[in-house]
Scaffold this motif. Structure first.
Motif, PDB file in Angstrom:
ATOM      1  N   LEU A  15     -15.387   9.270  13.224  1.00 21.06           N
ATOM      2  CA  LEU A  15     -14.260   8.345  13.025  1.00 21.06           C
ATOM      3  C   LEU A  15     -14.221   7.285  14.128  1.00 21.06           C
ATOM      4  CD1 LEU A  15     -11.386  10.827  12.033  1.00 21.06           C
ATOM      5  CD2 LEU A  15     -12.675   9.284  10.530  1.00 21.06           C
ATOM      6  N   THR A  47     -11.242   4.417  15.487  1.00 14.72           N
ATOM      7  CA  THR A  47      -9.868   3.951  15.386  1.00 14.72           C
ATOM      8  C   THR A  47      -9.816   2.482  15.795  1.00 14.72           C
ATOM      9  OG1 THR A  47      -9.063   6.168  15.957  1.00 14.72           O
ATOM     10  CG2 THR A  47      -7.506   4.328  16.141  1.00 14.72           C
ATOM     11  N   LYS A  55      -8.013   4.146  10.660  1.00 14.51           N
ATOM     12  CA  LYS A  55      -9.156   5.043  10.847  1.00 14.51           C
ATOM     13  C   LYS A  55     -10.281   4.649   9.885  1.00 14.51           C
ATOM     14  CE  LYS A  55      -6.934   7.789  13.771  1.00 14.51           C
ATOM     15  NZ  LYS A  55      -7.316   7.973  15.176  1.00 14.51           N
ATOM     16  N   THR A  65     -14.400   5.870   8.772  1.00 15.11           N
ATOM     17  CA  THR A  65     -15.487   6.845   8.871  1.00 15.11           C
ATOM     18  C   THR A  65     -16.808   6.083   8.842  1.00 15.11           C
ATOM     19  OG1 THR A  65     -14.164   8.528   7.730  1.00 15.11           O
ATOM     20  CG2 THR A  65     -16.554   8.870   7.854  1.00 15.11           C
ATOM     21  N   THR A 124     -10.330   5.173   6.045  1.00 17.55           N
ATOM     22  CA  THR A 124      -9.968   6.546   5.736  1.00 17.55           C
ATOM     23  C   THR A 124      -8.526   6.788   6.148  1.00 17.55           C
ATOM     24  OG1 THR A 124     -12.257   7.202   6.199  1.00 17.55           O
ATOM     25  CG2 THR A 124     -10.642   8.955   5.953  1.00 17.55           C
ATOM     26  N   ALA A 129      -6.645  10.216   8.116  1.00 16.10           N
ATOM     27  CA  ALA A 129      -7.661  11.042   8.778  1.00 16.10           C
ATOM     28  C   ALA A 129      -7.199  11.383  10.189  1.00 16.10           C
ATOM     29  CB  ALA A 129      -8.976  10.262   8.835  1.00 16.10           C
TER      30      ALA A 129
END
Length: 296
Positions: A183, A185, A194, A196, A293, A296
């Motif tokens: 991940l 941020t 977030k 991926t 995402t 997450a």
């Protein structure tokens, strides 16, 4: 026998024809017409007959009448027919103003030369500045790579030396297995969304926007900024949010991007997006993807 006049007056004879008034008739009219057709010539005086040639008697030529003087530009000028006439003096013509010159060149040529010189200097300066900035970026990347290669672990064992490309793509080029599905941020002021990451993958759908980003993380920050500001400006439409990104590290160099016909190295993609829809890139260089995402 001579006549004698001293004997006194003699009586008038009575045998003369009597005078009577005769009416004018046809013959009198013919006589008048004859006089009209053939007028009688009257004797002319001697002065009308030609006289003997006298060389001393010459007829003087008449002089032309004197013309009054005229005025021209406030000055009295004699008539051209006068015996005292003189050529009229033309008014003085203004002398042409000499063109201003600098070192033998006209002022216009000097000004144009200065403008061309300034524009040339600006172009050269811009090119030099671009080259300097590009050199600084290359030097910074090389220095960063050198620093990372010189670092060691606490036990003294050298760490893996990352490449310049590995620094740009968050390590996907150097350690794809260690970065894949991790991940990221985004910047907190952009919502802290977030994402991926997937190394050596390409996100589907047409790009919403293409741009140049410094690295993989900055590309994901741009996706978060798109989602934050576009709906508030244009409304919540189908393409108002960014669902994924495709990042090509080699195209961070704009010369390489231009040669490949790429308008950027970061492409924002619309949704929906999921891991199963990702594809293997086939563009001749590395490409990495990241999917938004939530939760997450």
């Amino acid at each position: 026998m001579a006549a004698r006049f001293d004997s006194g007056l003699e009586p008038a004879r009575q045998d003369y024809p009597e005078v009577t008034h005769v009416q004018q008739g046809y013959g009198h009219q013919q006589y008048q017409q004859h006089q009209q057709q053939y007028p009688q010539h009257q004797p002319q005086p001697y002065s009308d007959y030609p006289q003997p040639y006298d060389p001393s008697a010459t007829t003087p030529k008449p002089e032309p009448p004197a013309s009054p003087p005229s005025t021209f530009s406030g000055q009295t000028v004699a008539s051209p027919f006068s015996a005292h006439a003189h050529p009229v003096a033309e008014p003085p013509q203004p002398k042409p103003t000499a063109a201003r010159t600098i070192c033998g060149y006209s002022l216009l040529v000097v000004v144009l030369s200065c403008i061309i010189a300034l524009l040339s200097a600006a172009v050269i300066g811009l090119a030099a500045a671009t080259g300097i900035e590009s050199q600084r970026a290359t030097s910074a990347a090389s220095s960063l790579a050198a620093v990372m290669s010189a670092s060691t672990t606490a036990t003294g064992a050298p760490t893996a030396t990352p490449t310049v490309v590995g620094v740009i793509d968050d390590g996907c080029s150097d350690d794809p297995d260690g970065v894949n599905k991790t991940l990221y941020t985004s910047f907190s002021l952009l919502g802290g969304l977030k994402f991926t990451r997937y190394c050596n993958r390409d996100a589907p759908n047409a790009p919403l926007l293409s741009l140049f980003a410094a690295n993989f993380g900055t590309c994901m920050d741009a996706c978060a900024a798109y989602t934050k500001y576009v709906p508030g400006t244009f409304g919540n439409t189908a393409n108002a949010t960014c669902g994924a990104v495709s990042f090509i590290p080699a195209w961070a160099n704009k010369i390489t991007a231009s040669n490949g016909g790429a308008p950027g190295n970061c492409y924002l993609k619309g949704g929906p997006q999921n891991e199963s829809a990702l594809t293997t890139p086939n563009i001749g260089v590395d490409c990495h993807a990241a999917i938004f995402t939530p939760g997450a």
